[in-house]
Design a protein around this motif. Structure first.
Motif, PDB file in Angstrom:
ATOM      1  N   GLU A  48       3.378  -1.647   9.236  1.00 16.52           N
ATOM      2  CA  GLU A  48       2.043  -1.164   8.884  1.00 16.52           C
ATOM      3  C   GLU A  48       1.744  -1.321   7.391  1.00 16.52           C
ATOM      4  N   ASN A  49       2.726  -1.816   6.630  1.00 16.74           N
ATOM      5  CA  ASN A  49       2.594  -1.939   5.175  1.00 16.74           C
ATOM      6  C   ASN A  49       2.219  -0.595   4.555  1.00 16.74           C
ATOM      7  N   VAL A  50       3.013   0.410   4.856  1.00 10.99           N
ATOM      8  CA  VAL A  50       2.832   1.736   4.272  1.00 10.99           C
ATOM      9  C   VAL A  50       4.133   2.113   3.567  1.00 10.99           C
ATOM     10  N   TRP A  51       4.039   2.310   2.261  1.00 11.96           N
ATOM     11  CA  TRP A  51       5.175   2.732   1.450  1.00 11.96           C
ATOM     12  C   TRP A  51       4.941   4.170   1.020  1.00 11.96           C
ATOM     13  N   PHE A  52       6.011   4.866   0.686  1.00  9.59           N
ATOM     14  CA  PHE A  52       5.917   6.285   0.368  1.00  9.59           C
ATOM     15  C   PHE A  52       6.283   6.588  -1.083  1.00  9.59           C
ATOM     16  N   ALA A  53       6.590   5.552  -1.848  1.00 11.11           N
ATOM     17  CA  ALA A  53       6.883   5.706  -3.270  1.00 11.11           C
ATOM     18  C   ALA A  53       6.784   4.333  -3.916  1.00 11.11           C
ATOM     19  N   ASP A  92       0.848  -1.192   0.000  1.00 11.95           N
ATOM     20  CA  ASP A  92       0.000   0.000   0.000  1.00 11.95           C
ATOM     21  C   ASP A  92       0.885   1.244   0.000  1.00 11.95           C
ATOM     22  N   VAL A  93       0.794   2.002  -1.085  1.00 11.52           N
ATOM     23  CA  VAL A  93       1.632   3.188  -1.264  1.00 11.52           C
ATOM     24  C   VAL A  93       0.798   4.428  -0.950  1.00 11.52           C
ATOM     25  N   GLN A  99      -8.590   5.713   2.823  1.00 13.26           N
ATOM     26  CA  GLN A  99      -7.987   5.273   4.074  1.00 13.26           C
ATOM     27  C   GLN A  99      -8.865   4.281   4.814  1.00 13.26           C
ATOM     28  N   ASP A 100     -10.187   4.433   4.707  1.00 15.18           N
ATOM     29  CA  ASP A 100     -11.099   3.548   5.436  1.00 15.18           C
ATOM     30  C   ASP A 100     -11.066   2.120   4.909  1.00 15.18           C
ATOM     31  N   HIS A 101     -10.609   1.935   3.683  1.00 16.70           N
ATOM     32  CA  HIS A 101     -10.635   0.597   3.097  1.00 16.70           C
ATOM     33  C   HIS A 101      -9.239  -0.015   2.939  1.00 16.70           C
ATOM     34  N   LYS A 102      -8.257   0.591   3.587  1.00 15.82           N
ATOM     35  CA  LYS A 102      -6.904   0.031   3.486  1.00 15.82           C
ATOM     36  C   LYS A 102      -6.862  -1.406   4.001  1.00 15.82           C
ATOM     37  N   ARG A 103      -7.519  -1.672   5.082  1.00 16.64           N
ATOM     38  CA  ARG A 103      -7.452  -2.987   5.716  1.00 16.64           C
ATOM     39  C   ARG A 103      -8.586  -3.916   5.290  1.00 16.64           C
ATOM     40  N   ALA A 104      -9.357  -3.525   4.309  1.00 15.19           N
ATOM     41  CA  ALA A 104     -10.415  -4.411   3.819  1.00 15.19           C
ATOM     42  C   ALA A 104      -9.780  -5.668   3.224  1.00 15.19           C
ATOM     43  N   PRO A 105     -10.386  -6.839   3.437  1.00 17.52           N
ATOM     44  CA  PRO A 105      -9.786  -8.072   2.909  1.00 17.52           C
ATOM     45  C   PRO A 105      -9.803  -8.079   1.380  1.00 17.52           C
TER      46      PRO A 105
END
Length: 223
Positions: A145-150, A75-76, A110-116
């Motif tokens: 957190e599986n957050v990428w910035f690029a 997730d970027v 953002q609300d659906h980042k963790r949706a399966p």
């Protein structure tokens, strides 16, 4: 006249240099607009099956891929005007002929980042892409957190165990699982040459004004 000669020469030469820099930026503007038109034409070309050998010279090539997502994703951090902040979903993807590649499926808020988003079969028309997004100031990804910035293709491929090949989806057939495709577009390509040209011309005007003011002051001292 000798008093005027040096500031006049400096003023004329300076203005000539500044104006030439402005003209050069206008030439660069023509070149950049032509390049962007070529890229747009390539993006909109007829898609072809994913070539067996892929390299960055094929950037923007329209391709067709079909297969199944792996259920693993990156997730970027991203955002759109309509939805605000969110994430670009890059999934591992196994093609029908067994190749493992990266698939940029598009945007979720953002609300659906963790949706399966379990493995799902998809048929995708999109474009090969190697985004130039990572710079020296780009933070390292937060793997917890599986957050990428690029979108860093080699790093993402290593993380998901795929080829360093990224297809950005334009059209998706199958269950999109709430992910909205964000096709490759030329809007993100920087083209600031017109503003640079305007700046050089403005500096030239200021330089000319300062030269005139200096000559006027020299003339005033003579009286």
């Amino acid at each position: 006249m000798r008093r005027y000669l040096f500031p006049l020469i400096v003023g004329v030469v300076g203005c000539a240099i500044l104006i030439s820099l402005g003209m050069w930026q206008l030439q660069r503007l023509d070149w950049k607009e032509g390049l962007i038109a070529q890229i747009q034409q390539r993006i909109e070309g007829r898609p072809v099956p994913l070539p067996a050998a892929v390299n960055p010279s094929m950037k923007y090539m329209p391709v067709l891929v079909s297969g199944q997502t792996t259920g693993q994703e990156i997730d970027v951090l991203s955002g759109t005007r309509e939805a605000g902040g969110g994430y670009q979903v890059v999934s591992g993807f196994v093609t029908d002929d067994g190749r493992r590649i990266l698939l940029d499926r598009g945007f979720v808020d953002q609300d659906h980042k963790r949706a399966p988003r379990p493995p799902v079969r998809l048929e995708v028309a999109g474009n090969l892409h190697w985004p130039d997004e990572k710079g020296s100031a780009t933070p390292e990804p937060n793997l917890t957190e599986n957050v990428w910035f690029a979108r860093d293709v080699p790093a993402m491929a290593a993380q998901l165990g795929t080829e360093p090949v990224l297809v950005v989806a334009a059209e998706v057939r199958g269950d999109a699982q709430g992910v909205r495709p964000i096709p490759v577009a030329v809007e993100g390509i920087p083209n600031n040459h017109l503003s640079y040209a305007a700046q050089w011309f403005m500096i030239a005007a200021v330089w000319a004004g300062m030269t005139v003011a200096l000559i006027w002051r020299i003339r005033q001292r003579q009286f």
